[in-house]
Write an enzyme that holds these catalytic residues in place. Sequence first.
Site, PDB file in Angstrom:
ATOM      1  N   GLU A 130       0.732  -1.208   0.174  1.00 31.80           N
ATOM      2  CA  GLU A 130      -0.195   0.171  -0.180  1.00 31.80           C
ATOM      3  C   GLU A 130       0.987   1.336   0.195  1.00 31.80           C
ATOM      4  O   GLU A 130       0.172   2.740   0.467  1.00 31.80           O
ATOM      5  CB  GLU A 130      -0.871   0.319   1.601  1.00 31.80           C
ATOM      6  CG  GLU A 130      -2.007  -1.363   0.975  1.00 31.80           C
ATOM      7  CD  GLU A 130      -3.441  -1.341   0.263  1.00 31.80           C
ATOM      8  OE1 GLU A 130      -3.141  -0.394  -0.978  1.00 31.80           O
ATOM      9  OE2 GLU A 130      -3.904  -2.699   0.054  1.00 31.80           O
ATOM     10  N   HIS A 168      -2.868   1.725   8.073  1.00 30.04           N
ATOM     11  CA  HIS A 168      -3.691   0.204   7.988  1.00 30.04           C
ATOM     12  C   HIS A 168      -4.018  -0.585   9.020  1.00 30.04           C
ATOM     13  O   HIS A 168      -2.344  -0.748   8.911  1.00 30.04           O
ATOM     14  CB  HIS A 168      -3.146   0.081   6.291  1.00 30.04           C
ATOM     15  CG  HIS A 168      -4.336  -0.378   5.966  1.00 30.04           C
ATOM     16  ND1 HIS A 168      -5.429  -0.050   5.364  1.00 30.04           N
ATOM     17  CD2 HIS A 168      -3.564  -1.748   5.395  1.00 30.04           C
ATOM     18  CE1 HIS A 168      -6.191  -1.242   4.783  1.00 30.04           C
ATOM     19  NE2 HIS A 168      -5.030  -2.055   4.823  1.00 30.04           N
ATOM     20  N   HIS A 176      -6.582  -3.310  10.294  1.00 27.82           N
ATOM     21  CA  HIS A 176      -7.956  -4.445   9.415  1.00 27.82           C
ATOM     22  C   HIS A 176      -8.580  -4.794  10.736  1.00 27.82           C
ATOM     23  O   HIS A 176      -9.038  -6.054  11.546  1.00 27.82           O
ATOM     24  CB  HIS A 176      -7.579  -5.472   8.739  1.00 27.82           C
ATOM     25  CG  HIS A 176      -6.662  -5.535   7.591  1.00 27.82           C
ATOM     26  ND1 HIS A 176      -6.198  -6.794   7.110  1.00 27.82           N
ATOM     27  CD2 HIS A 176      -5.970  -4.579   6.582  1.00 27.82           C
ATOM     28  CE1 HIS A 176      -5.423  -6.833   6.201  1.00 27.82           C
ATOM     29  NE2 HIS A 176      -5.892  -5.063   6.121  1.00 27.82           N
ATOM     30  N   GLU A 204     -16.885  10.604  24.060  1.00 25.36           N
ATOM     31  CA  GLU A 204     -15.352  11.390  23.694  1.00 25.36           C
ATOM     32  C   GLU A 204     -14.770  11.338  21.819  1.00 25.36           C
ATOM     33  O   GLU A 204     -14.363  12.195  21.569  1.00 25.36           O
ATOM     34  CB  GLU A 204     -14.524  10.589  24.080  1.00 25.36           C
ATOM     35  CG  GLU A 204     -14.303   9.191  23.274  1.00 25.36           C
ATOM     36  CD  GLU A 204     -12.948   8.215  24.208  1.00 25.36           C
ATOM     37  OE1 GLU A 204     -13.167   7.483  23.739  1.00 25.36           O
ATOM     38  OE2 GLU A 204     -12.063   9.395  24.869  1.00 25.36           O
ATOM     39  N   HIS A 235     -12.506  -3.893   4.134  1.00 22.50           N
ATOM     40  CA  HIS A 235     -11.151  -4.685   4.284  1.00 22.50           C
ATOM     41  C   HIS A 235     -10.925  -3.452   5.667  1.00 22.50           C
ATOM     42  O   HIS A 235      -9.846  -4.776   5.964  1.00 22.50           O
ATOM     43  CB  HIS A 235     -10.922  -3.920   2.955  1.00 22.50           C
ATOM     44  CG  HIS A 235      -8.945  -3.367   3.024  1.00 22.50           C
ATOM     45  ND1 HIS A 235      -8.519  -3.868   1.666  1.00 22.50           N
ATOM     46  CD2 HIS A 235      -7.996  -3.772   3.749  1.00 22.50           C
ATOM     47  CE1 HIS A 235      -6.826  -3.595   1.906  1.00 22.50           C
ATOM     48  NE2 HIS A 235      -6.489  -3.513   3.526  1.00 22.50           N
TER      49      HIS A 235
HETATM   50  O1  2HA Z   1      -1.077  -6.835   3.650  1.00 26.18           O
HETATM   51  O2  2HA Z   1      -3.515  -5.138   4.619  1.00 26.18           O
HETATM   52  O3  2HA Z   1      -4.505  -4.151   2.256  1.00 26.18           O
HETATM   53  C1  2HA Z   1      -1.236  -6.079   3.727  1.00 26.18           C
HETATM   54  C2  2HA Z   1      -2.084  -5.078   3.818  1.00 26.18           C
HETATM   55  C3  2HA Z   1      -2.945  -5.031   2.112  1.00 26.18           C
HETATM   56 ZN    ZN Z   2      -5.066  -4.348   4.616  1.00 28.38          ZN
END
Ligand code: 2HA
Ligand code: ZN
Length: 274
Positions: free
Chosen positions: A115, A139, A141, A169, A210
């Site tokens: 990414e 980023h 998940h 909050e 995602h």
């Molecule tokens: O595997 O999270 O979006 C890495 C990620 C791809």
């Molecule tokens: Zn990801």
Amino acid sequence: MRFLDEEFVQGFIRMANDGWRQGWHERNGGNLSYRVRSEEVAKIKGNFQTGEWRSTGTRVPDLAKEFFLVTGSGKYFRNIILRPEDSICMIELDDKGEKYRIVWGLVNGGTPTSELASHLMNHEVKKLTSDDSYHVIYHAHTTNVIALTFVLPLRDEVFTRELWEMATECPVVFPDGIGIVPWMVPGGRDIAVATSKLMKEYDVAIWAHHGMFTAGEDFDSTFGLMHTVEKSAEILVKMLSMRSNKLQTIQPDEFRSLAKAFKVTLPEKFLYKK
Ligand code: 2HA
Ligand code: ZN
């Protein structure tokens, strides 16, 4: 100065491990990047070895010649604390902001996060809109936020309002709100363009089905933002599991009073009448 002893490197490793412990980084899921300050680069330059120039997959002219600490593609967050030199790397951008080269890390080979385009384009937007104060893009998940992308309309207004309502909050922590990227193929420039467009307005972007991106000035605020949004989503998932509608909640005028008391601006588009 030993590379791994530097404070920002330690902060990066700690944040990655905190994310792993939250359960947001199954297998090789998620990625993290830090835009390194020039005085920090100066302290650790002695450790650099230069690799060959490769394409970033995008163009970020306003980040030309800058350095970034990033997680490696296919690397597992759970291993970062044990083998940082194998799992993460520092990269340098060329004078056009189109190519990168690895100057430290990924000692067993590999490339920066898949990414990278999203990270760089988000950094570029944030550098320009924050007067250079933002340095972290994250980023993850996040389970509950992902779950909500199957049941809530994929609109900025709806996610922001519903998550604001779940904890007092929240409007104070993310007053600008949350942007939503509909499902897209990850790992490329198109999703990076869509995400960085939202980052002009927000510090949080959700990728439907995602995960989530957050942006911030430092590791604490960027991790804390991810944590706050995900916790709010967890409360909403629990609430929706108990009953489909709320018996009571925070009302638009109460949000307006909260904004006044905490000196934040809450855009009226999120305080719509239900
Ligand atoms: O595997 O999270 O979006 C890495 C990620 C791809
Ligand atoms: Zn990801």
